[in-house]
Motif scaffolding. Structure first.
Motif, PDB file in Angstrom:
ATOM      1  N   GLU A 139      43.695  38.685  38.487  1.00 52.00           N
ATOM      2  CA  GLU A 139      44.227  37.413  37.991  1.00 52.00           C
ATOM      3  C   GLU A 139      45.754  37.360  38.155  1.00 52.00           C
ATOM      4  O   GLU A 139      46.314  36.319  38.482  1.00 52.00           O
ATOM      5  N   GLU A 140      46.379  38.508  37.951  1.00 52.98           N
ATOM      6  CA  GLU A 140      47.850  38.561  38.039  1.00 52.98           C
ATOM      7  C   GLU A 140      48.342  38.727  39.480  1.00 52.98           C
ATOM      8  O   GLU A 140      49.540  38.883  39.720  1.00 52.98           O
ATOM      9  N   GLY A 141      47.419  38.744  40.436  1.00 48.47           N
ATOM     10  CA  GLY A 141      47.811  38.779  41.847  1.00 48.47           C
ATOM     11  C   GLY A 141      47.970  40.170  42.428  1.00 48.47           C
ATOM     12  O   GLY A 141      48.428  40.333  43.563  1.00 48.47           O
ATOM     13  N   SER A 142      47.576  41.185  41.675  1.00 48.69           N
ATOM     14  CA  SER A 142      47.709  42.559  42.167  1.00 48.69           C
ATOM     15  C   SER A 142      46.687  42.823  43.274  1.00 48.69           C
ATOM     16  O   SER A 142      45.600  42.266  43.273  1.00 48.69           O
ATOM     17  N   LYS A 143      47.057  43.682  44.207  1.00 48.01           N
ATOM     18  CA  LYS A 143      46.143  44.006  45.307  1.00 48.01           C
ATOM     19  C   LYS A 143      45.563  45.402  45.207  1.00 48.01           C
ATOM     20  O   LYS A 143      44.649  45.760  45.961  1.00 48.01           O
ATOM     21  N   ALA A 144      46.127  46.215  44.288  1.00 48.44           N
ATOM     22  CA  ALA A 144      45.658  47.599  44.183  1.00 48.44           C
ATOM     23  C   ALA A 144      45.756  48.085  42.747  1.00 48.44           C
ATOM     24  O   ALA A 144      46.634  47.679  41.996  1.00 48.44           O
ATOM     25  N   VAL A 145      44.802  48.964  42.385  1.00 44.50           N
ATOM     26  CA  VAL A 145      44.859  49.613  41.076  1.00 44.50           C
ATOM     27  C   VAL A 145      45.036  51.117  41.282  1.00 44.50           C
ATOM     28  O   VAL A 145      44.631  51.663  42.310  1.00 44.50           O
ATOM     29  N   ILE A 146      45.658  51.749  40.299  1.00 45.94           N
ATOM     30  CA  ILE A 146      45.868  53.196  40.369  1.00 45.94           C
ATOM     31  C   ILE A 146      45.513  53.808  39.020  1.00 45.94           C
ATOM     32  O   ILE A 146      45.699  53.174  37.977  1.00 45.94           O
ATOM     33  N   CYS A 147      44.979  55.028  39.048  1.00 47.37           N
ATOM     34  CA  CYS A 147      44.723  55.737  37.784  1.00 47.37           C
ATOM     35  C   CYS A 147      44.710  57.236  38.009  1.00 47.37           C
ATOM     36  O   CYS A 147      44.470  57.711  39.119  1.00 47.37           O
ATOM     37  N   ALA A 148      45.000  57.947  36.928  1.00 55.25           N
ATOM     38  CA  ALA A 148      44.719  59.382  36.854  1.00 55.25           C
ATOM     39  C   ALA A 148      43.335  59.496  36.251  1.00 55.25           C
ATOM     40  O   ALA A 148      42.924  58.620  35.483  1.00 55.25           O
ATOM     41  N   SER A 149      42.620  60.578  36.567  1.00 56.04           N
ATOM     42  CA  SER A 149      41.278  60.653  35.994  1.00 56.04           C
ATOM     43  C   SER A 149      40.693  62.049  35.998  1.00 56.04           C
ATOM     44  O   SER A 149      40.983  62.857  36.890  1.00 56.04           O
ATOM     45  N   THR A 150      39.860  62.303  34.998  1.00 57.08           N
ATOM     46  CA  THR A 150      39.008  63.496  35.026  1.00 57.08           C
ATOM     47  C   THR A 150      37.678  63.165  35.708  1.00 57.08           C
ATOM     48  O   THR A 150      36.787  63.986  35.744  1.00 57.08           O
ATOM     49  N   GLY A 151      37.537  61.941  36.212  1.00 58.02           N
ATOM     50  CA  GLY A 151      36.381  61.592  37.047  1.00 58.02           C
ATOM     51  C   GLY A 151      35.713  60.259  36.744  1.00 58.02           C
ATOM     52  O   GLY A 151      35.422  59.491  37.651  1.00 58.02           O
ATOM     53  N   ASN A 152      35.468  59.973  35.479  1.00 60.40           N
ATOM     54  CA  ASN A 152      34.748  58.736  35.175  1.00 60.40           C
ATOM     55  C   ASN A 152      35.613  57.486  35.330  1.00 60.40           C
ATOM     56  O   ASN A 152      35.134  56.452  35.825  1.00 60.40           O
ATOM     57  N   THR A 153      36.854  57.574  34.901  1.00 61.95           N
ATOM     58  CA  THR A 153      37.752  56.428  35.077  1.00 61.95           C
ATOM     59  C   THR A 153      37.884  56.099  36.560  1.00 61.95           C
ATOM     60  O   THR A 153      37.872  54.927  36.955  1.00 61.95           O
ATOM     61  N   SER A 154      37.994  57.133  37.375  1.00 63.03           N
ATOM     62  CA  SER A 154      38.183  56.890  38.806  1.00 63.03           C
ATOM     63  C   SER A 154      36.933  56.274  39.428  1.00 63.03           C
ATOM     64  O   SER A 154      37.030  55.395  40.288  1.00 63.03           O
ATOM     65  N   ALA A 155      35.755  56.701  38.984  1.00 62.78           N
ATOM     66  CA  ALA A 155      34.517  56.107  39.509  1.00 62.78           C
ATOM     67  C   ALA A 155      34.454  54.624  39.155  1.00 62.78           C
ATOM     68  O   ALA A 155      34.131  53.777  39.999  1.00 62.78           O
ATOM     69  N   ALA A 191      36.349  47.746  44.369  1.00 66.98           N
ATOM     70  CA  ALA A 191      35.531  47.369  45.530  1.00 66.98           C
ATOM     71  C   ALA A 191      34.947  45.975  45.317  1.00 66.98           C
ATOM     72  O   ALA A 191      35.023  45.103  46.192  1.00 66.98           O
ATOM     73  N   ARG A 192      34.411  45.768  44.150  1.00 66.73           N
ATOM     74  CA  ARG A 192      33.773  44.486  43.814  1.00 66.73           C
ATOM     75  C   ARG A 192      34.781  43.331  43.864  1.00 66.73           C
ATOM     76  O   ARG A 192      34.444  42.202  44.245  1.00 66.73           O
ATOM     77  N   ALA A 193      36.022  43.634  43.461  1.00 70.45           N
ATOM     78  CA  ALA A 193      37.055  42.595  43.389  1.00 70.45           C
ATOM     79  C   ALA A 193      37.834  42.455  44.700  1.00 70.45           C
ATOM     80  O   ALA A 193      38.757  41.645  44.797  1.00 70.45           O
ATOM     81  N   GLY A 194      37.476  43.279  45.689  1.00 72.82           N
ATOM     82  CA  GLY A 194      38.198  43.212  46.962  1.00 72.82           C
ATOM     83  C   GLY A 194      39.609  43.769  46.875  1.00 72.82           C
ATOM     84  O   GLY A 194      40.534  43.290  47.532  1.00 72.82           O
ATOM     85  N   MET A 195      39.787  44.780  46.046  1.00 68.46           N
ATOM     86  CA  MET A 195      41.094  45.416  45.880  1.00 68.46           C
ATOM     87  C   MET A 195      41.019  46.885  46.284  1.00 68.46           C
ATOM     88  O   MET A 195      39.949  47.453  46.414  1.00 68.46           O
ATOM     89  N   LYS A 196      42.196  47.463  46.454  1.00 66.01           N
ATOM     90  CA  LYS A 196      42.259  48.901  46.754  1.00 66.01           C
ATOM     91  C   LYS A 196      42.316  49.702  45.460  1.00 66.01           C
ATOM     92  O   LYS A 196      42.915  49.259  44.475  1.00 66.01           O
ATOM     93  N   ALA A 197      41.700  50.889  45.474  1.00 64.10           N
ATOM     94  CA  ALA A 197      41.815  51.801  44.325  1.00 64.10           C
ATOM     95  C   ALA A 197      42.433  53.110  44.792  1.00 64.10           C
ATOM     96  O   ALA A 197      41.986  53.693  45.785  1.00 64.10           O
ATOM     97  N   ILE A 198      43.468  53.533  44.085  1.00 65.61           N
ATOM     98  CA  ILE A 198      44.094  54.828  44.372  1.00 65.61           C
ATOM     99  C   ILE A 198      43.885  55.700  43.138  1.00 65.61           C
ATOM    100  O   ILE A 198      44.250  55.297  42.026  1.00 65.61           O
ATOM    101  N   ILE A 199      43.261  56.844  43.333  1.00 65.23           N
ATOM    102  CA  ILE A 199      42.965  57.677  42.169  1.00 65.23           C
ATOM    103  C   ILE A 199      43.575  59.066  42.331  1.00 65.23           C
ATOM    104  O   ILE A 199      43.581  59.621  43.431  1.00 65.23           O
ATOM    105  N   VAL A 200      44.107  59.584  41.235  1.00 70.30           N
ATOM    106  CA  VAL A 200      44.749  60.903  41.262  1.00 70.30           C
ATOM    107  C   VAL A 200      43.981  61.822  40.323  1.00 70.30           C
ATOM    108  O   VAL A 200      43.839  61.527  39.126  1.00 70.30           O
ATOM    109  N   ILE A 201      43.464  62.901  40.888  1.00 69.88           N
ATOM    110  CA  ILE A 201      42.565  63.765  40.109  1.00 69.88           C
ATOM    111  C   ILE A 201      42.977  65.235  40.212  1.00 69.88           C
ATOM    112  O   ILE A 201      43.583  65.653  41.199  1.00 69.88           O
TER     113      ILE A 201
END
Ligand code: F0G
Length: 352
Positions: free
Chosen positions: A73-89, A96-106
């Protein structure tokens, strides 16, 4: 009307606008199951909220659907998170569903196989570091301040908003809040969200308030020890976190609700993990079982009185972490000859 997912279902409780995308994988509306055998054994009414029934197999979907929708909604094209696994999934799936990129750091080597497989399948950019979750979170928090990516860890308030809806569902099924809500604590976002949810629902619908019983893993029990843990260690990799971001609000949930935050050992979690699978037919990942392990102990110590109505949150699906299941399995496979009489002999032996 058929279930339409969290945002649609609970829009009056969420900061939804005309411009919020109708994002959903039909998350939420998860089963609340009474553990018949364990209830009888413990002398309480014990229910589990089976969050592993969400689309990516954990409670993270509740928060992520809303955080990703608001990012979009705010116009972002990518999300990022740190994760122990579930947040990143969850981030990867909803991006993917929203047509955005996901960058995950694990943390390399410390994410259960099923969770990693999900991140790859949903097409996330997977970044592995030698450090732990706390290091990863520090990295993504600072990057998100300067880079055009939206942080979707639970420090993002929309995550908490989405996750609070689990409390609504519990009250709707039981007709009121339980006496006690038992929940695993890692980064402490979910305990914060549940307490917020119970308070808001009580304000609107007079459903009452539970005592919140939070349980950290003993080797990662920063809140219990009152200081960050530099090298957290536990078999429950999902909650292998030494410096919870929502520390203060977890303590507030505990104190305002007249509850507790305590630690459970790996042995207690693994015992419970096996127990609920074998006695109740419910397979939840090890970290999830911190909640019931804590309930069992609290009953023994008299902190939960007989007859209490208790809901334990099972945060993630057991299939997320097949390796731990294989490592601790109680009944090994039997190798027999490939004919019916060998099988018959085996059956006679088992039933004898
Ligand atoms: N249970 C499971 C299965 C989890 O994956 C997590 C957190 C928790 C409990 C604890 O919840 O952090 O809100 O206190 N997992 C995060 C992740 C950290 O990256 O998937 P919390």
């Amino acid at each position: 009307m058929a279930w339409q997912g969290l945002i649609e279902q609970y829009k009056e409780f969420l900061p939804v606008t005309d411009k919020t995308p109708k994002l959903s994988l039909l998350e939420g509306n998860t089963p609340l199951i009474k553990l018949e055998n364990l209830s009888e054994e413990l002398g309480i009414e014990l229910f589990v909220k089976v969050e592993g029934a969400n689309p990516t197999g954990s409670f993270k979907d509740r928060g992520m659907v809303f955080a990703v929708a608001k990012a979009k909604e705010e116009g972002s094209k990518a999300v990022i998170c740190a994760s122990t696994g579930n947040t990143s999934a969850a981030a990867a799936a909803y991006a993917a569903r929203a047509g955005m990129k996901a960058i995950i750091v694990i943390p390399e080597g410390k994410v259960a196989a099923g969770k990693l497989a999900q991140a790859y399948m949903y097409g996330a950019e997977v970044i592995q570091i030698e450090g732990n979750f706390d290091n990863a979170l520090e990295m993504v928090r600072s990057i998100s301040e300067t880079s055009p990516v939206t942080l979707v860890n639970s420090v993002n308030p929309y995550r908490i908003e989405g996750q609070k809806t689990a409390s609504f569902e519990i009250c709707d099924v039981l007709g009121e809040a339980p006496d006690i809500l038992a929940i695993p604590v890692g980064n402490a976002g979910n305990i914060t969200a549940y307490w917020k949810g119970f308070k808001e629902y009580n304000d609107k619908k007079q459903t009452g308030l539970p005592q919140i019983f939070g349980f950290e893993a003993e080797g990662a029990a920063a809140i219990v020890q009152g200081k960050p843990i530099d090298n957290p260690e536990t078999i429950a990799t999902a909650i292998r976190i030494g410096n919870p971001a929502s520390w203060d609000s977890a303590v507030a949930a505990r104190d305002e609700s007249n509850g507790v935050i305590e630690a459970v050992s790996d042995d207690e979690m693994i015992h419970t993990y096996q127990l609920i699978a074998r006695k109740e037919g419910i397979f939840a990942e090890p970290a999830s079982c911190a909640s019931i392990a804590g309930v069992i102990r609290s009953v023994k110590e008299g902190k939960i009185k007989s007859g209490s109505k208790v809901v334990a949150v099972l945060t993630g699906n057991g299939l997320k972490d097949p390796q731990t299941a294989m490592d601790v399995k109680v009944v090994p496979p039997h190798n027999i000859e490939s004919n019916a009489s060998a099988l018959n002999a085996f059956i006679e032996e088992v039933l004898a």
